[in-house]
Design an enzyme around this catalytic site. Structure first.
Site, PDB file in Angstrom:
ATOM      1  N   LYS A  69       0.878  -1.163   0.000  1.00 47.28           N
ATOM      2  CA  LYS A  69       0.000   0.000   0.000  1.00 47.28           C
ATOM      3  C   LYS A  69       0.912   1.208   0.000  1.00 47.28           C
ATOM      4  CE  LYS A  69      -1.623   2.985   2.016  1.00 47.28           C
ATOM      5  NZ  LYS A  69      -1.504   4.469   1.768  1.00 47.28           N
ATOM      6  N   ALA A  70       1.090   1.789  -1.179  1.00 48.32           N
ATOM      7  CA  ALA A  70       2.002   2.920  -1.315  1.00 48.32           C
ATOM      8  C   ALA A  70       1.249   4.229  -1.135  1.00 48.32           C
ATOM      9  CB  ALA A  70       2.699   2.863  -2.671  1.00 48.32           C
ATOM     10  N   GLU A 106      -0.616   7.669  -1.615  1.00 44.78           N
ATOM     11  CA  GLU A 106      -1.545   8.184  -2.624  1.00 44.78           C
ATOM     12  C   GLU A 106      -1.034   9.461  -3.280  1.00 44.78           C
ATOM     13  OE1 GLU A 106      -3.346   5.118  -0.580  1.00 44.78           O
ATOM     14  OE2 GLU A 106      -2.509   6.936   0.357  1.00 44.78           O
ATOM     15  N   GLU A 116       9.414   1.477  11.016  1.00 41.60           N
ATOM     16  CA  GLU A 116      10.455   2.509  10.858  1.00 41.60           C
ATOM     17  C   GLU A 116       9.723   3.839  10.838  1.00 41.60           C
ATOM     18  OE1 GLU A 116      12.245   5.347   9.560  1.00 41.60           O
ATOM     19  OE2 GLU A 116      12.582   4.394   7.608  1.00 41.60           O
ATOM     20  N   LEU A 117       9.756   4.534  11.972  1.00 33.10           N
ATOM     21  CA  LEU A 117       8.882   5.682  12.183  1.00 33.10           C
ATOM     22  C   LEU A 117       9.674   6.988  12.243  1.00 33.10           C
ATOM     23  CD1 LEU A 117       6.547   3.943  14.799  1.00 33.10           C
ATOM     24  CD2 LEU A 117       6.405   3.914  12.301  1.00 33.10           C
ATOM     25  N   CYS A 148      13.061  11.175   7.615  1.00 32.13           N
ATOM     26  CA  CYS A 148      12.980  10.829   9.037  1.00 32.13           C
ATOM     27  C   CYS A 148      14.331  10.885   9.735  1.00 32.13           C
ATOM     28  CB  CYS A 148      12.359   9.451   9.195  1.00 32.13           C
ATOM     29  SG  CYS A 148      13.198   8.153   8.263  1.00 32.13           S
ATOM     30  N   GLU A 203       8.606  16.718  15.477  1.00 32.92           N
ATOM     31  CA  GLU A 203       9.395  16.533  14.258  1.00 32.92           C
ATOM     32  C   GLU A 203       8.928  17.521  13.187  1.00 32.92           C
ATOM     33  OE1 GLU A 203      10.584  12.957  11.117  1.00 32.92           O
ATOM     34  OE2 GLU A 203       8.735  12.806  12.287  1.00 32.92           O
TER      35      GLU A 203
END
Length: 477
Positions: A174-175, A177, A249-250, A283, A380
């Site tokens: 699910k890439a 949009e 991986e956040l 990130c 962030e």
């Protein structure tokens, strides 16, 4: 070039959504509509699940050397189509063209490394008594549900696809949009390389609908996400409810410590170059700078001079080194963070404003003397904002660097081996760079601790993430 119409890829077919739903894809450089994105229906998702299960049963039996040949062929196609794929990604995400090309080439390197590593997923024989053989093997875990973000629509999908396929699994991707056609171009490389139907599936649509349905399905055996902490926690809860492992991986809010004995000008130039790549939308991007008081003025002057050399514009303009932010939400976020920092007493050394009234362009920004109460020191930024503060007490800086729930990457600049060793040990990060900023490459694991996630991508650990350990105890009779 003409923008290719995005499509879903299910069971070996490029297709529109079964119910005809679409949403627009927006060019962040001029707010124009690039095309229409198909929105997967429940029926499409169910078909993807059935296909992926069949794909796994076929792919797991393909010898590792043959898998490697196909993955390497996909990497070769990625290189051959580099300019074309870069153009698509630049239209969707806004990176300068040459910078975008470097991401595509890094993606090819990742695939080539994973292809080789898939041939080295070793087990072991454990010494035991005569007549008894104890063996430990690694097997592919099954169908993987993979979720990738818009900020690296070629590189990040390749990192997941390469490791998943090398381990012998199939995946439903699910890439993002916002960047559908560039990721579809990556999937097409695998299709043209000979990946069988069902081994790689590509979906777009309502993120909540797709994630909920995929993770709840017994077909999916592992969930992997590169994305925000908020989304990561949600998907991890869904996976945990189904007793499914996950790789997360956040987000990050990387601290940078520049010591008094550092090569100050060199550090400033390196940091200014990396900070504003992809408009700061990464990130692992350095964000919270603490510079020793004795060298602070020199560092800030050099850093600001380097920032003044950046040329902001659309991807295909000559000499452009920073493109627009990826969407209007990021633009609003930058304006809010700068406004809050100034209200708290921060000093704007460079930038701080939107550029023009069309597209999502924002000035490369440097903030100094930012108080701890400012939002940007707690949230962030994921944009072209650098916070540069001075310090006099290294112990205090270590505490402030570790005070946040983020723990992805950190950076240290010093000539002292003792200081480097101490800071690399005490910084609470999954990855620490000493005197340079290349901390994520094909051969080494990358990932975070605390709220920045768990599990690793890249290196041997990246491929092993998609395997399960099986113990065989065989008594000869």
């Amino acid at each position: 070039m003409a923008y290719p119409a995005p499509r879903l890829y299910i069971d070996g077919e490029w297709t529109l959504a079964s119910d005809g739903r679409t949403r627009p894809v927006i060019n962040p450089a001029d707010d124009s509509v690039l095309g229409a994105l198909p929105i997967a229906s429940d029926a499409d998702i169910d078909r993807a699940l059935a296909s992926a299960q069949n794909g796994f049963e076929a792919w797991r039996g393909v010898p590792p050397i043959k898998r490697a040949e196909i993955i390497n062929r996909a990497a070769q196609l990625l290189r051959e189509r580099c300019d074309e794929i870069t153009c698509i990604a630049c239209l969707e995400e806004g990176q300068p063209f040459e910078e975008g090309k470097s991401y595509v080439m890094r993606a090819a390197e990742i695939l080539e490394w994973d292809a080789a590593e898939g041939r080295r997923v070793y087990g072991r024989i454990v010494p035991s008594e005569p007549g008894l053989r104890l063996m430990v093997t690694r097997e592919p875990i099954g169908v993987v549900a993979a979720f990738t973000p818009w900020n690296a629509p070629v590189f990040t999908p390749c990192r997941k696809i390469g490791s998943v396929l090398a381990a012998g699994c199939s995946l439903i991707l699910k890439a993002a949009e916002e960047t559908p056609a560039s990721t579809a171009a990556v999937v097409r490389c695998f299709v043209d390389a000979g990946v069988p139907p069902g081994v790689v599936t590509l979906l777009y649509g309502d993120p909540a609908q797709i994630s909920t349905r995929l993770i709840a399905s017994p077909v999916v055996r592992l969930v992997t996400l590169t994305g925000s902490i908020h989304v990561g926690k949600h998907l991890a809860q869904l996976a945990a409810a189904e007793m499914k492992p996950s790789v997360m991986e956040l987000g990050g809010h990387a601290p940078v410590i520049v010591c008094e004995d550092a090569n100050v000008e060199d550090a400033a130039r390196k940091l200014a170059f990396v900070k504003y790549r992809n408009a700061g939308q990464a990130c692992l991007c350095p964000t919270r700078f603490w510079v020793a008081d004795a060298v602070y003025d020199r560092f800030l002057a050099t850093f600001t001079t380097e920032v003044s050399k950046l040329k902001v514009g659309s991807s295909f303009e000559p000499g452009v080194t920073m493109g627009p932010l990826a969407n209007a939400k990021r633009l609003s976020a930058m304006q809010e963070l700068v406004g809050d920092a100034v209200a708290q007493g921060a000093r704007v050394v460079a930038g701080g404003e939107r550029i023009g009234d069309r597209g999502c362009f924002f000035q490369p920004t440097v903030l100094a003397d930012v108080p701890d109460a400012a939002r940007i020191l707690r949230e962030e930024p994921f944009g072209p904002l650098a916070v540069i503060n001075r310090y006099t007490d290294l112990e205090d800086v270590i505490g402030r660097a570790n005070a946040l729930p983020y723990g992805l990457a950190g950076y240290v600049f010093t000539r002292s081996a003792n200081t480097a060793e101490m800071l690399s040990r005490r910084l609470e990060c999954g990855t620490v760079g000493i005197n340079h900023l290349t901390v994520s490459t094909s051969g080494i694991p990358f990932g975070g601790i605390k709220d920045s996630g768990y599990g690793r991508e890249g290196g041997a650990e990246g491929v092993e993430s998609y395997t399960v350990v099986k113990t065989l105890s065989h008594l000869f009779i």
